[in-house]
Design an enzyme around this catalytic site. Structure first.
Site, PDB file in Angstrom:
ATOM      1  CE  LYS A  54      31.259  10.159  46.375  1.00  0.00           C
ATOM      2  NZ  LYS A  54      29.891  10.167  46.907  1.00  0.00           N
ATOM      3  CD  GLN A  98      28.945   6.085  48.821  1.00  0.00           C
ATOM      4  OE1 GLN A  98      30.203   7.588  48.674  1.00  0.00           O
ATOM      5  NE2 GLN A  98      28.514   6.393  47.503  1.00  0.00           N
ATOM      6  CG  ASP A 121      25.656  13.508  48.498  1.00  0.00           C
ATOM      7  OD1 ASP A 121      26.443  13.503  47.542  1.00  0.00           O
ATOM      8  OD2 ASP A 121      25.630  12.498  49.201  1.00  0.00           O
TER       9      ASP A 121
END
Ligand SMILES: NC(=O)c1ccc[n+]([C@@H]2O[C@H](COP(=O)([O-])OP(=O)(O)OC[C@H]3O[C@@H](n4cnc5c(N)ncnc54)[C@H](OP(=O)(O)O)[C@@H]3O)[C@@H](O)[C@H]2O)c1
Length: 297
Positions: A54, A98, A121
């Site tokens: 990412k 994460q 997200d």
């Protein structure tokens, strides 16, 4: 029938080029550089590689990225404080924590603490709620990537029988929701299957579009699909791992067998995976743009 392979890696490249252009424009016109922070707690190797990918992609697109790696024993209170700090940081437009987090940290609490305007997200309940209502919001990356794969491959979802295997909060449920929205990328008739589904094959064999997100290596074979189906394989499974750590990545679908019957199919790797990261970049750009609009209003 020989299937068209829907190459997510190529489609992702096209979208990434578009994002890089938009990032440049935002810098030139408003002096805003989109900023993303990724927060990793612990040393899970898969999470480490996802986070590294990412950050690397962000750098390639001109997005300022910051990678924060915290020890596995980080307390929930400390993590919440770090999130609160980035909520206030004007150079950071997107915050990604994460998952999964270590067991002693309440994931829901941490996701809820992220400012919904920086929730790239798309997991904050505010964004989930807006998605369900069909309002403008950050869409979760993997489901959004699937929609893009279908539309950029010219697959019509309107009126299609879409069958999804898997009801997780990050893939199955949001995909189902997006597919039934009353807009061009949706308008499907949706069936959501899981481990309690009585006759899975009855459903999969009816599918015009089959989306498999179960995490079970090659569970879908040729006998499970009808001729002409479009298959999106979300699964990522490591098989044949040796002591030296070498493993092969396979999806939830037996690619060769199903490709012989399908109209189109995504490979693993190189299908959904690259789209997930790309949509994260798109959301970060969107977050930076929205922050810019707030500044000028
Ligand atoms: N490529 C990407 O970017 C990306 C992103 C996210 C996830 N993934 C991959 O996608 C897969 C799914 O991820 P996830 O996070 O959604 O998984 P998850 O949270 O483990 O959920 C799996 C879902 O599949 C269902 N399921 C499992 N085995 C089944 C079976 N034999 N028959 C019917 N349903 C079954 C489960 O049903 P129950 O609810 O009844 O248990 C559950 O709803 C994993 O391989 C993951 O690595 C890939």
């Amino acid at each position: 029938m020989s299937a068209t392979v829907i190459r997510g890696s190529e489609i992702a490249q096209t979208i990434r080029a578009e994002i890089a252009e938009e990032v440049k424009k935002l810098q030139q016109e408003q002096q805003i550089t989109p900023g993303l922070v990724t927060i990793l707690v612990g040393e899970d190797p898969a999470s480490q590689s996802y986070v590294a990918a990412k950050n690397k992609t962000a750098g390639q697109l001109g997005i300022h990225s910051k990678q924060l790696t915290l020890p596995a024993e980080t307390s929930e209170a400390d993590l919440l404080e770090i999130v609160a700090r980035y909520n206030q940081d004007e150079t950071i437009h997107g915050i990604l924590v994460q998952l999964p987090l270590p067991r002693h940290i309440d994931e829901g609490k941490v996701l809820f603490a992220i400012d919904p305007a920086k929730d790239v997200d798309g997991f904050h309940p505010v964004n989930v709620g807006k998605m369900v209502l069909g309002e403008q919001c950050f869409l979760p990356c993997t489901p959004h990537g699937i929609l893009e794969l279908l539309s950029r491959s010219g697959v019509e979802t309107s009126g299609a029988e879409v069958v999804i295997i898997g009801r997780s909060n990050i893939v199955g449920k949001p995909v189902a929701n997006l597919m039934l929205q009353k807009r061009d990328s949706g308008n499907a008739t949706v069936t959501l299957c899981h481990t309690r589904t009585r006759d899975l094959q009855f459903h999969t064999r009816r599918a015009d579009i089959l989306i498999v997100a179960a995490g079970v290596a090659q569970m879908i074979g040729a006998e499970d699909v009808k001729e002409g189906v479009v298959v999106i394989d979300v699964g990522v499974n490591r098989v044949g791992e040796t002591a030296s750590g070498k493993a092969k990545l396979v999806g939830d679908v037996d690619f060769e067998a199903v490709a012989a019957k399908a109209a189109a199919i995504t490979p693993v790797p190189g299908g959904v995976g690259p789209m997930t990261i790309t949509m994260l970049m798109k959301n970060t750009l969107q977050a930076a743009r929205q922050a810019g609009e707030l500044q000028t209003s």
